[in-house]
Design an enzyme around this catalytic site. Structure first.
Site, short mmCIF file in Angstrom:
data_model
loop_
_atom_site.label_atom_id
_atom_site.label_comp_id
_atom_site.label_asym_id
_atom_site.label_seq_id
_atom_site.Cartn_x
_atom_site.Cartn_y
_atom_site.Cartn_z
N THR A 91 0.89 -1.38 0.08
CA THR A 91 0.02 0.03 0.09
C THR A 91 0.84 1.05 -0.05
OG1 THR A 91 -0.13 -0.13 2.55
CG2 THR A 91 -2.15 -1.10 1.02
N HIS A 97 1.05 -16.31 -2.61
CA HIS A 97 -0.41 -16.17 -3.60
C HIS A 97 -0.09 -15.93 -4.93
CE1 HIS A 97 -2.62 -14.57 0.17
NE2 HIS A 97 -2.46 -15.88 0.11
N ARG A 133 -8.54 -5.33 1.81
CA ARG A 133 -9.90 -5.33 3.00
C ARG A 133 -9.39 -4.17 3.74
NH1 ARG A 133 -8.01 -10.26 2.57
NH2 ARG A 133 -9.54 -11.82 2.36
N ILE A 156 5.64 1.09 7.70
CA ILE A 156 6.73 -0.07 7.52
C ILE A 156 8.09 0.39 6.70
CG2 ILE A 156 5.75 -1.03 5.48
CD1 ILE A 156 6.91 -3.94 7.05
N CYS A 162 -3.85 -18.94 -25.53
CA CYS A 162 -2.75 -19.46 -25.57
C CYS A 162 -2.43 -19.41 -27.42
CB CYS A 162 -2.27 -20.97 -25.28
SG CYS A 162 -1.12 -21.88 -25.76
N CYS A 202 -2.02 -26.69 -22.14
CA CYS A 202 -0.60 -27.04 -22.32
C CYS A 202 0.57 -26.50 -21.43
CB CYS A 202 -0.32 -26.84 -24.11
SG CYS A 202 0.11 -25.13 -24.22
N THR A 214 0.77 -6.84 7.91
CA THR A 214 -0.40 -7.74 8.01
C THR A 214 -0.79 -7.50 9.43
OG1 THR A 214 -1.02 -9.85 8.20
CG2 THR A 214 1.39 -9.20 8.43
ZN ZN Z 1 -1.46 -23.72 -24.76
#
Ligand code: ZN
Length: 241
Positions: free
Chosen positions: A26, A121, A34, A232, A150, A132, A191
């Site tokens: 942030t 994450h 949140r 921070i 793709c 593929c 956090t």
């Molecule tokens: Zn593919």
């Protein structure tokens, strides 16, 4: 006073691990999901909640809607690393910091020069074909219209980002736990430590130098050696440089 103490702890250790949440990003102007200024509050009149849109079942059902929301709200390609990212990269360079474990998907630690970053994450910079498994970069997503397909097999390309309903990557999670278990100093920042997996991970720490840096209080404050309810970037800059 406690900044001095933090400097001493950092000075004395070559086995520091950092665990960071949305608050680290942030300060580079990437909204938190949140917090009061986050995406959830901007979109309280949406047809679907962001949590719903960013779920795997929604993605399969409405990939076009997902991608529209994703491109507009989760990709911040021009965001720059802030003082927190820069200080942590410097600690790794000095041989003091062993790993960064992050819940963020924006790649800002790598942009600041950090090498050993465990992304719980995933990352917006990695994408792959669901059919593929060919890999694609972020520009491929940004330069395509609607649902990116793709170029080899026409399968749907998805971001390598953990969506709601999906489990964390076991390999990344296991490595994160290992680093936390072995850490001499654990710095936790940005956090509130109330949401999985953050709250669970911190339980693995066995050392006695837990440092918490978060703008608001956390349920772990009483267990920490030092608590900073502050920016921070500001705290890490003062403690490292
Ligand atoms: Zn593919």
């Amino acid at each position: 006073m406690s900044i001095e103490k933090l400097r001493e702890i950092i000075e004395a250790s070559d086995n520091i691990v950092f665990f960071g949440g949305a608050g680290v990003s942030t300060e580079s102007n990437i909204p938190d999901f949140r917090s009061s200024k986050g995406i959830y509050s901007i979109y309280d009149n949406l047809e679907y909640s962001p949590e719903e849109i960013l779920s795997y079942s929604f993605f399969r059902k409405h990939p076009d809607y997902f991608y529209d929301f994703y491109r507009n709200n989760l990709i911040y390609k021009d965001a720059r690393p802030n003082d927190a990212h820069i200080a942590l990269a410097e600690l790794e360079k000095r041989g003091k910091l062993k790993a960064i474990i992050t819940q963020n998907i924006d790649g800002l630690h790598q942009k600041a020069g950090s090498k050993n970053v465990l992304e719980l994450h995933g990352s917006i910079y990695r994408n792959y074909c669901m059919k593929c498994y060919k890999e694609f970069d972020l520009d491929y997503i940004l330069n395509s219209e609607g649902v990116p397909l793709c170029d080899k097999c026409k399968g749907i390309v998805r971001p390598d980002v953990v969506m709601y309903e999906e489990a964390l990557d076991m390999h990344v999670l296991r490595k994160s736990i290992e680093y936390i278990q072995k850490a001499e100093v654990l710095i936790v920042g940005g956090t509130s430590l109330v949401v999985y997996p953050a709250a669970g991970l911190i339980e693995y720490y066995r050392g006695n130098n837990l440092i918490l840096i978060n703008k608001s209080q956390t349920p772990y404050d009483s267990r920490a050696t030092l608590v900073f309810n502050d920016s921070i970037g500001k705290i890490l800059k003062q403690a490292v440089f």
